[in-house]
Structures are given as structure tokens and as C-alpha cells.
Design a protein around this motif. Structure first.
Motif, PDB file in Angstrom:
ATOM      1  N   VAL A 209      34.969  28.010 -18.064  1.00  0.00           N
ATOM      2  CA  VAL A 209      34.302  27.220 -17.131  1.00  0.00           C
ATOM      3  C   VAL A 209      34.649  27.180 -15.468  1.00  0.00           C
ATOM      4  O   VAL A 209      33.552  27.384 -14.497  1.00  0.00           O
ATOM      5  N   TYR A 210      36.299  26.982 -15.506  1.00  0.00           N
ATOM      6  CA  TYR A 210      36.815  26.868 -14.593  1.00  0.00           C
ATOM      7  C   TYR A 210      37.010  28.320 -13.479  1.00  0.00           C
ATOM      8  O   TYR A 210      37.124  28.755 -12.379  1.00  0.00           O
ATOM      9  N   VAL A 211      37.312  28.748 -13.897  1.00  0.00           N
ATOM     10  CA  VAL A 211      37.157  30.655 -13.678  1.00  0.00           C
ATOM     11  C   VAL A 211      35.782  30.992 -13.256  1.00  0.00           C
ATOM     12  O   VAL A 211      35.464  31.359 -11.648  1.00  0.00           O
ATOM     13  N   ALA A 212      34.997  30.441 -14.010  1.00  0.00           N
ATOM     14  CA  ALA A 212      33.627  30.401 -13.434  1.00  0.00           C
ATOM     15  C   ALA A 212      32.550  29.978 -11.871  1.00  0.00           C
ATOM     16  O   ALA A 212      32.220  30.765 -10.832  1.00  0.00           O
ATOM     17  N   LEU A 213      33.528  28.758 -12.014  1.00  0.00           N
ATOM     18  CA  LEU A 213      32.849  28.037 -10.873  1.00  0.00           C
ATOM     19  C   LEU A 213      33.949  28.291  -9.586  1.00  0.00           C
ATOM     20  O   LEU A 213      33.503  28.515  -8.646  1.00  0.00           O
ATOM     21  N   GLY A 214      34.922  28.629  -9.668  1.00  0.00           N
ATOM     22  CA  GLY A 214      36.079  28.632  -9.110  1.00  0.00           C
ATOM     23  C   GLY A 214      35.287  30.691  -7.929  1.00  0.00           C
ATOM     24  O   GLY A 214      34.782  30.602  -7.223  1.00  0.00           O
ATOM     25  N   ALA A 215      35.023  31.843  -9.085  1.00  0.00           N
ATOM     26  CA  ALA A 215      34.345  32.968  -8.745  1.00  0.00           C
ATOM     27  C   ALA A 215      32.577  32.538  -8.242  1.00  0.00           C
ATOM     28  O   ALA A 215      32.688  33.508  -6.858  1.00  0.00           O
ATOM     29  N   CYS A 221      30.632  31.599  -1.029  1.00  0.00           N
ATOM     30  CA  CYS A 221      31.377  32.007   0.468  1.00  0.00           C
ATOM     31  C   CYS A 221      30.426  33.823   1.202  1.00  0.00           C
ATOM     32  O   CYS A 221      31.085  33.755   2.298  1.00  0.00           O
ATOM     33  N   GLY A 222      31.471  34.086  -0.059  1.00  0.00           N
ATOM     34  CA  GLY A 222      30.988  35.617   0.805  1.00  0.00           C
ATOM     35  C   GLY A 222      29.858  36.648   1.519  1.00  0.00           C
ATOM     36  O   GLY A 222      29.996  37.131   1.850  1.00  0.00           O
ATOM     37  N   CYS A 223      28.896  36.015   0.693  1.00  0.00           N
ATOM     38  CA  CYS A 223      27.286  35.888   0.921  1.00  0.00           C
ATOM     39  C   CYS A 223      27.323  35.673   2.423  1.00  0.00           C
ATOM     40  O   CYS A 223      26.245  36.014   2.688  1.00  0.00           O
ATOM     41  N   VAL A 224      27.554  34.482   2.491  1.00  0.00           N
ATOM     42  CA  VAL A 224      27.188  33.494   3.322  1.00  0.00           C
ATOM     43  C   VAL A 224      27.796  33.852   4.547  1.00  0.00           C
ATOM     44  O   VAL A 224      27.294  34.263   5.944  1.00  0.00           O
ATOM     45  N   CYS A 225      29.350  34.254   4.477  1.00  0.00           N
ATOM     46  CA  CYS A 225      29.978  35.285   5.214  1.00  0.00           C
ATOM     47  C   CYS A 225      28.882  36.819   6.402  1.00  0.00           C
ATOM     48  O   CYS A 225      28.849  37.107   6.989  1.00  0.00           O
ATOM     49  N   LEU A 226      28.631  37.164   4.765  1.00  0.00           N
ATOM     50  CA  LEU A 226      27.518  38.511   4.805  1.00  0.00           C
ATOM     51  C   LEU A 226      26.602  38.812   5.460  1.00  0.00           C
ATOM     52  O   LEU A 226      26.710  39.198   6.550  1.00  0.00           O
TER      53      LEU A 226
END
Length: 231
Positions: A209-215, A221-226
Motif C-alpha cells: 500500500v505504501y509502495v503504491a501510494l509513493g508510485a 507529479c511527472g504527469c503534471v510536469c509533462l
């Protein structure tokens, strides 16, 4: 004076050189047939390749085509990811429920860990079923196109279930992570014994769950920057 009917084709002498007679129905059908102009765009394609080809035709510059390509591929991949997520959301709680039920007495150090898997699996299955019911049977759109639920009681139950799952998840964090360094997988007679399968599945269920939240945060953030870079 009545209009003279054209002769039948069989009545025209052979080798006369006269063209076949025309009829009013054929002329009307030919005139009613729509004619496509040379500047009219071709019909849209439903396939992925057709959409990419159409985008290439519409966008003369490579930058515009690149943005359209990202949108097309994003929509196609998004559908596949959505199906995969639904399948995972159904398979994961079922696995939790089965492993917890099969190993109820296999964790002496803390017998709440198998219970954590059982309750988490049951709540996950119930939440998935209620979510599907809310999407398929109890949802509607208003005049502005916004989605609204026709079963507010079902949505209320789903919210309560999600709150309970969150609280239960916090309890599982305490029970599982607290004994991470002291758990014994080998000696069933030990007071610190816990079955390797049940403990590791509970541990990685929480960690995933924590890994999925971090990913999700990184990808978002990457999509927003792109999107910001592409305008």
C-alpha cells in the motif's frame, strides 16, 4: 401529350450502337447519392493505428503530433490499466481472506495477524462489490454531465466501510511491524512463532500500500510536469 416511355433494352436491335436506355428511378437515385468533395476529411478510424494516422494527417508539425500521440496512447493504456486494477482489486482481498482462514492458528506471537488478513480480505471484497454496484446500477448523470448517485444509502455504506478499512489498516500496521524483528518462523512451539506465509503476506500487504501510494505520487507529479511542459 404523354411522355413517351423509353424502349426496353431487349427491344433495341443488336449492333445498333445506341447506349442502354436510362430510367427515371436510376437518374433520381444517382442524383440523390451524396458526393464527397476533395477537401472533405476521411471518416475517423476506431482502431489505434487509425487514430494515430488521423492525428498525423491533422498535425503538420511534429510537436503537435507528439502531443496527440501521447493523448491517444494514454487513453489506450488507461483502459488496460483500469481493467488490470479491477482484477487486482478483486484478486488481492480474496487471497488475503483465503490465507488468513487457512492459517488462523499459525501465529502464536500475535493471533490478531491472521484476523487482520481475514477482515481485510472480507472488507476488500465487499468494497469492490459495492463500488461495482454503485457504478453500474445506481449511477446517473444530470443535465450538466456530472455523475450523481441514485442510491445515496449505498454510497453512505461504502464511505463507512472505507473508514473502517482505514482504521483496520492502521491496527494492522501496529500488529505486523511491531514484531518484525522478533518473529520466529521455524519453531511452532515458540511463543514468538508465526507462520512464514501468513506473516510475510500480511507484512507485504501493508508495505505494498505504501509502495503504491509513493508510485502514484511520483507518476502524478511527472504527469503534471509533462502536461505543463507541453502546454
Amino acid at each position: 401529350m404523354a411522355e413517351e416511355e423509353p424502349p426496353l433494352y431487349k427491344d433495341v436491335p443488336e449492333n445498333s450502337g445506341a447506349p442502354p436506355p436510362t430510367y427515371q428511378s436510376d437518374v433520381a437515385a444517382e442524383e440523390a447519392r451524396p458526393v464527397m468533395s476533395g477537401t472533405e476529411p476521411p471518416p475517423s478510424y476506431d482502431s489505434l493505428f487509425g487514430k494515430i494516422k488521423e492525428a498525423r494527417t491533422e498535425h503538420g508539425n511534429s510537436f503537435g503530433f507528439f502531443k496527440a500521440l501521447l493523448a491517444i496512447l494514454g487513453a489506450a493504456i488507461g483502459g488496460i490499466v483500469c481493467v488490470a486494477c479491477v482484477a487486482a482489486l478483486m484478486a488481492f482481498p480474496i487471497a488475503q481472506l483465503v490465507i488468513g482462514l487457512q492459517n488462523q492458528d499459525q501465529c502464536t506471537i500475535n493471533n490478531k495477524i491472521p484476523l487482520f488478513l481475514i477482515v481485510s480480505g472480507a472488507c476488500g471484497c465487499a468494497a469492490a462489490v459495492l463500488q461495482i454496484m454503485d457504478q453500474m446500477c445506481c449511477s446517473d448523470t444530470d443535465s450538466s454531465g456530472e455523475r450523481r448517485s441514485k442510491c445515496p444509502c449505498l454510497g453512505f455504506i461504502l464511505h463507512l466501510l472505507n473508514l473502517f478499512c482505514f482504521a483496520w489498516f492502521i491496527c494492522g500496521n501496529v500488529w505486523v511491524y511491531k514484531i518484525h524483528k522478533t518473529v520466529d518462523y521455524d519453531d511452532p512451539a515458540s511463543e514468538e512463532y508465526c507462520g512464514k506465509l501468513v506473516y510475510l503476506f500480511a507484512f507485504w500487504s501493508i508495505t505494498a500500500v505504501y509502495v503504491a501510494l509513493g508510485a502514484t505520487c511520483v507518476i502524478g507529479c511527472g504527469c503534471v510536469c509533462l502536461m505543463a511542459c507541453l502546454g
